[in-house]
Each structure stands twice: as C-alpha cells, then as structure tokens.
Design a protein around this motif. Structure first.
Motif, short mmCIF file in Angstrom:
data_model
loop_
_atom_site.label_atom_id
_atom_site.label_comp_id
_atom_site.label_asym_id
_atom_site.label_seq_id
_atom_site.Cartn_x
_atom_site.Cartn_y
_atom_site.Cartn_z
N LEU A 54 15.38 -4.41 -19.70
CA LEU A 54 16.11 -3.11 -19.74
C LEU A 54 15.93 -1.92 -19.70
N LEU A 55 14.76 -2.03 -21.50
CA LEU A 55 14.31 -1.06 -21.72
C LEU A 55 13.64 -0.50 -20.65
N PRO A 56 12.91 -0.52 -20.47
CA PRO A 56 10.90 0.09 -19.08
C PRO A 56 12.41 0.69 -18.09
N LEU A 57 13.22 -0.55 -17.10
CA LEU A 57 13.99 0.25 -16.56
C LEU A 57 14.80 1.29 -16.78
N LEU A 58 15.71 1.83 -18.35
CA LEU A 58 16.22 2.84 -17.97
C LEU A 58 14.89 4.22 -18.66
N LYS A 59 13.87 4.11 -18.35
CA LYS A 59 13.11 4.90 -18.88
C LYS A 59 12.12 5.39 -17.78
N LEU A 60 12.31 4.24 -16.83
CA LEU A 60 12.15 5.12 -15.11
C LEU A 60 13.29 5.85 -14.17
N LEU A 77 23.79 0.27 -25.70
CA LEU A 77 22.47 -0.28 -26.19
C LEU A 77 22.51 -0.07 -27.49
N MET A 78 22.83 1.18 -28.23
CA MET A 78 23.04 0.97 -30.06
C MET A 78 24.09 0.07 -30.57
N ALA A 108 17.96 -5.37 -5.71
CA ALA A 108 19.21 -6.77 -5.98
C ALA A 108 18.34 -7.71 -7.07
N GLY A 109 17.50 -8.06 -6.80
CA GLY A 109 16.43 -9.09 -7.26
C GLY A 109 16.50 -8.74 -9.36
N CYS A 110 16.01 -7.83 -9.07
CA CYS A 110 15.65 -6.95 -10.45
C CYS A 110 17.79 -6.97 -10.76
N LEU A 111 17.95 -6.51 -10.39
CA LEU A 111 19.69 -6.39 -11.12
C LEU A 111 19.83 -7.97 -11.33
N SER A 112 20.09 -8.62 -10.71
CA SER A 112 19.95 -10.31 -11.24
C SER A 112 19.33 -11.21 -12.28
N GLN A 113 17.69 -10.69 -12.76
CA GLN A 113 17.24 -10.96 -13.46
C GLN A 113 17.82 -10.35 -14.41
N VAL A 114 17.62 -8.97 -14.67
CA VAL A 114 18.18 -8.45 -15.86
C VAL A 114 20.40 -8.59 -16.83
N TYR A 115 20.85 -8.97 -15.37
CA TYR A 115 22.25 -9.45 -16.32
C TYR A 115 21.47 -10.87 -16.80
N PHE A 116 21.02 -11.92 -15.96
CA PHE A 116 21.42 -13.38 -16.55
C PHE A 116 19.98 -13.49 -17.30
N PHE A 117 19.37 -12.79 -17.57
CA PHE A 117 18.17 -12.26 -19.36
C PHE A 117 19.36 -12.03 -19.81
#
Length: 341
Positions: free
Chosen positions: A181-187, A199-200, A95-104
């Motif tokens: 975002l990009l590293p998360l999509l690769k995982l 994204l495109m 949840a913290g990771c998604l929150s960081q992605v959102y605000f960033f």
C-alpha cells in the motif's frame, strides 16, 4: 488553463527483493522452501485440531482459524513472486495489483483481530474460569470470528476503494516483491490526503489500539497468575499463554519495523526485510510456535501423522463438555486465588 496530460499506467513493475540476476535462483529456492513449510505446517494444524476431540475447545478453534489465515496471507504474495522469478517477468497488471492489495490487507487485518480474540479467550480462561464455558460458547466464538472477518474486510475494502480513485502517472516502479500500500501511495500523482487519513486511523486501530488491548489482557492475566501459591500452577498458567504471546511479539515487532522506524537512506531495503518478516516468516513460524510448546498439539500431530485419527464434527455439546474438562485446572486455580485473597 490547459488540462494536464496524465497517462495512467496499465501495469506496475515489481523490483522484488534483489535486482541482481545471480541471486534470483537462490531467492527462488529459499522462498519456495519457506512457502512449502508454511503450507505443510498450517495445513497439519487444521486437521490435527479437527480430528482430536480433546482439542475441540475455543482456544484451538481460534488457532485453526489463525492457521488458515496465515496460509492465505502467505499465498497472497509468495506464489506470485515465485512465478515472476521463474518466468523472468516482474510486471503485474493494474487490476492484479489492486487485487493483491485487497487480499493482503484483508488477511493482515484478520490476523490482527484473531490475535486480539485469542488474548480475550486466555483472559477469560485464566481470570474467570468458572464462567469460561458460558462466555466462550460455540455461538459466541463463531460470532467473534465472523466479526473479525467483517472488520478485516472493511479495513481492506476501504483502502482498495480509495486506491481506485487515484491516478498513477509515468512512475510505475514498486520497490517490493508485491503490491504494497505505502509504495503505491507514493507513486500516485493524485491527492492522497484521504488515503493518508484512513491509513492513520485504521493503522492506529490495528497497530496501537489492538496491541494495547492485548497488553491490558496480559497485565490482568499476570496479576492473576502471580497470586497462585504453587510454582507448578504458575507454570501451567503461563504455558497456556506463551505461544500466543510469542506470536504477538513476532508479528508486531516486524510490523513496527515497516511503519514506525524513521526513514533512512536504505529504508527501501529495510522495509522489504521487515515485510518479509511479518508476511512470510511469521506465518511459517507460527505452526512451530503453537506446536512445539504445546503437548496436546504434539500428541494430536503425532496421531495425525501415524493415521490414528477419527474425524467427526465437534458439535456444541461435545465442545462444552470438553472445554469444561480442560478448564478444571483453571477452576481450582481460581479457588486458590480466592483463598489467598
């Protein structure tokens, strides 16, 4: 067919900027210093603008919002990294990771839209000075900032919602110092086609369309300035745009290093450096870019530090009157251009 047994991760492991323990104290000191400079620099610009009635113009109104956005952008990533280094704990909850992605993504998008709005403000001031106070009225300026906020939130929310639909299997290592975002999509072990499409399209709008609009604005600005007969007039006109153009170049040059340079063997390390440039270094340098090249900002900051300030709300009447006085030069420049033509 047997159902696939996917184990969803509950947390991610952030590798940070370096995996060597000996370098951690050095990185902590460097990034703590950079973050403090970012906070102090951007926090000084906001009260300096609000306390000086000569700076109650659309240009500085947008600059104050831009400084606040830069402060929030840096605060989204750097404090979390400093805590991780100090506590020797590099994990972050899902949840913290998604929150960081959102605000960033929100503050990155807001930075981009505000840069475009500031380019539009300079375009109107230099190319249409007689209509400047009408076009950039307080109501319209607030509307432009509100639209930037909404578009940036839509950009961030779209990516975050799509991320929640993905499954993450055994792999949970992110080669960055924050959830990018990009590293998360690769995982992800799910189909990321929808994420890639969004994204495109969004990436094209923010990294191609917006820069093209800014470039088009500056082509028209330069075309108007070169027709000014006096050298001093040209220099004054260019000086009003130099800071903004420097901020645009610094932001997009570092962003291009992440999203447009082809992948090579050490791409992870180079991506981290590029992300540090536009997510940490750029917010730190922007206060210097806008203050060192601007005599009005220098004077306001000097009065603020000496305590010679008087705070009051810059109402629409004061705003329009001050803006008209500040743009008298642009009005005379417009008449000179018409005479040359």
């Amino acid at each position: 067919m047997k159902p696939e047994n996917h184990t969803s991760v509950s947390e991610f492991l952030l590798l940070g900027l370096s995996e060597q323990q000996k370098q951690q104290p050095f990185l902590f000191g460097i990034f703590l210093g950079m973050y403090l400079v970012t906070v102090v620099g951007n926090l000084l610009i906001i009260p300096a603008i609000s306390s000086d009635p000569h700076l109650h113009t659309p240009m500085y109104f947008f600059l104050a919002n831009f400084s606040f956005t830069d402060l929030c952008l840096s605060s989204t990533t750097v404090p979390r990294m400093l805590v991780s280094i100090q506590a020797h704990k590099n994990t972050i909850p899902y949840a913290g990771c998604l929150s960081q992605v959102y605000f960033f993504l929100w503050f990155i998008g807001l930075d981009v839209f505000l840069l475009a709005v500031m380019a539009y403000d300079r375009l109107v001031a230099i190319c249409h000075p007689l209509h400047y106070t009408l076009v950039t009225s307080p109501r319209r300026c607030i509307l432009l900032v509100a639209m930037s906020l909404i578009l940036a939130q839509l950009y961030s929310l779209t990516h975050t919602i799509l991320l929640t639909q993905l499954s993450f299997c055994a792999g949970n290592v992110i080669p960055h110092f924050f959830c990018e975002l990009l590293p998360l999509l690769k995982l992800s072990c799910s189909n990321t086609y929808a994420n890639q499409c969004v994204l495109m399209y969004w990436g094209g709008a923010l990294t191609i369309l917006i820069p093209l609009l800014i470039i088009t604005s500056y082509i028209r600005i330069v075309a108007a300035i070169v027709r000014v007969p006096s050298a001093s007039g040209k220099w004054k006109a260019f000086s009003t745009c130099g800071s903004h153009l420097s901020a645009v170049c610094l932001f997009y040059m570092s962003a291009i290093g992440v999203y447009f340079i082809p992948s090579i063997a050490d791409s992870a390390g180079k991506d981290r450096i590029a992300v540090v440039m536009y997510a940490v270094v750029t917010p730190m340098l922007n206060p210097f870019i806008y203050s060192l090249r601007n005599q009005d900002m220098k004077g306001a900051l000097e009065r603020l530090l000496k305590g010679k300030v008087t705070y009051f709300y810059p109402g629409p009447q004061n705003w329009v009157k001050t803006a008209f006085q500040k743009e008298l030069y642009c009005t005379s420049m417009c008449s000179q251009i018409q005479e040359v033509e």
